[in-house]
Design a protein around this motif. Sequence first.
Motif, PDB file in Angstrom:
ATOM      1  N   ARG A   1      64.225  82.323 -31.789  1.00 34.41           N
ATOM      2  CA  ARG A   1      65.455  81.584 -32.130  1.00 34.41           C
ATOM      3  C   ARG A   1      65.570  81.407 -33.640  1.00 34.41           C
ATOM      4  N   HIS A   2      64.432  81.231 -34.324  1.00 41.54           N
ATOM      5  CA  HIS A   2      64.458  81.091 -35.787  1.00 41.54           C
ATOM      6  C   HIS A   2      64.999  82.364 -36.429  1.00 41.54           C
ATOM      7  N   ASP A   3      64.547  83.518 -35.946  1.00 38.68           N
ATOM      8  CA  ASP A   3      65.050  84.786 -36.482  1.00 38.68           C
ATOM      9  C   ASP A   3      66.572  84.862 -36.351  1.00 38.68           C
ATOM     10  N   LEU A   4      67.096  84.384 -35.212  1.00 41.04           N
ATOM     11  CA  LEU A   4      68.535  84.437 -34.985  1.00 41.04           C
ATOM     12  C   LEU A   4      69.278  83.411 -35.827  1.00 41.04           C
ATOM     13  N   SER A   5      68.662  82.260 -36.092  1.00 39.64           N
ATOM     14  CA  SER A   5      69.349  81.240 -36.889  1.00 39.64           C
ATOM     15  C   SER A   5      69.453  81.645 -38.350  1.00 39.64           C
ATOM     16  N   THR A   6      68.569  82.512 -38.789  1.00 42.46           N
ATOM     17  CA  THR A   6      68.617  82.977 -40.177  1.00 42.46           C
ATOM     18  C   THR A   6      69.160  84.398 -40.289  1.00 42.46           C
ATOM     19  N   ALA A   7      69.602  84.953 -39.157  1.00 40.76           N
ATOM     20  CA  ALA A   7      70.116  86.328 -39.151  1.00 40.76           C
ATOM     21  C   ALA A   7      71.433  86.427 -39.913  1.00 40.76           C
ATOM     22  N   LEU A   8      71.689  87.598 -40.427  1.00 41.85           N
ATOM     23  CA  LEU A   8      72.944  87.885 -41.123  1.00 41.85           C
ATOM     24  C   LEU A   8      73.913  88.481 -40.098  1.00 41.85           C
ATOM     25  N   TRP A   9      74.825  87.653 -39.614  1.00 36.22           N
ATOM     26  CA  TRP A   9      75.777  88.063 -38.579  1.00 36.22           C
ATOM     27  C   TRP A   9      76.992  88.708 -39.226  1.00 36.22           C
ATOM     28  N   ARG A  10      77.553  89.731 -38.557  1.00 35.69           N
ATOM     29  CA  ARG A  10      78.775  90.370 -39.072  1.00 35.69           C
ATOM     30  C   ARG A  10      79.709  90.695 -37.913  1.00 35.69           C
ATOM     31  N   LYS A  11      81.003  90.642 -38.226  1.00 33.46           N
ATOM     32  CA  LYS A  11      82.050  90.947 -37.249  1.00 33.46           C
ATOM     33  C   LYS A  11      82.565  92.353 -37.469  1.00 33.46           C
ATOM     34  N   SER A  12      83.182  92.873 -36.449  1.00 34.69           N
ATOM     35  CA  SER A  12      83.825  94.170 -36.557  1.00 34.69           C
ATOM     36  C   SER A  12      84.978  94.082 -37.555  1.00 34.69           C
ATOM     37  N   SER A  13      85.181  95.130 -38.318  1.00 39.10           N
ATOM     38  CA  SER A  13      86.312  95.163 -39.250  1.00 39.10           C
ATOM     39  C   SER A  13      87.638  95.217 -38.500  1.00 39.10           C
ATOM     40  N   TYR A  14      87.591  95.574 -37.218  1.00 38.43           N
ATOM     41  CA  TYR A  14      88.797  95.632 -36.395  1.00 38.43           C
ATOM     42  C   TYR A  14      89.264  94.253 -35.928  1.00 38.43           C
ATOM     43  N   SER A  15      88.468  93.230 -36.137  1.00 34.15           N
ATOM     44  CA  SER A  15      88.833  91.900 -35.642  1.00 34.15           C
ATOM     45  C   SER A  15      89.915  91.250 -36.488  1.00 34.15           C
TER      46      SER A  15
END
Length: 73
Positions: free
Chosen positions: A11-25
Motif C-alpha cells: 500500500r505504501h508503494d501505491l500511496s507514493t506512486a506516480l499516477w497518470r491518466k489517459s490523454s484521451y480523458s
Amino acid sequence: MSNTSTPRPSRHDLSTALWRKSSYSGGANDCVEIAEIRTWVAIRDSKNSGQEALLFRRNTVSAFTTAITTSHR
C-alpha cells in the motif's frame, strides 16, 4: 522472462506512486489512472482514487494492450 520473484507492491508503494491518466480523458474524472511500480502496473478508477487499485504484472498489461490495438487495425 518471468517476473515471479518480484514482490507485489505494498500500500505504501501505491500511496507514493506516480499516477497518470489517459490523454484521451480530456482532464475529466471519468477514466482510469495507471501507475508503474517495478514489474507491476496498478490501475484505479479516477473518480474513486481512494479505493484499492487493481494490480497486474507489466507483461500481462502489455499483452492486453497489444491485443486490443492489433484487433482494431
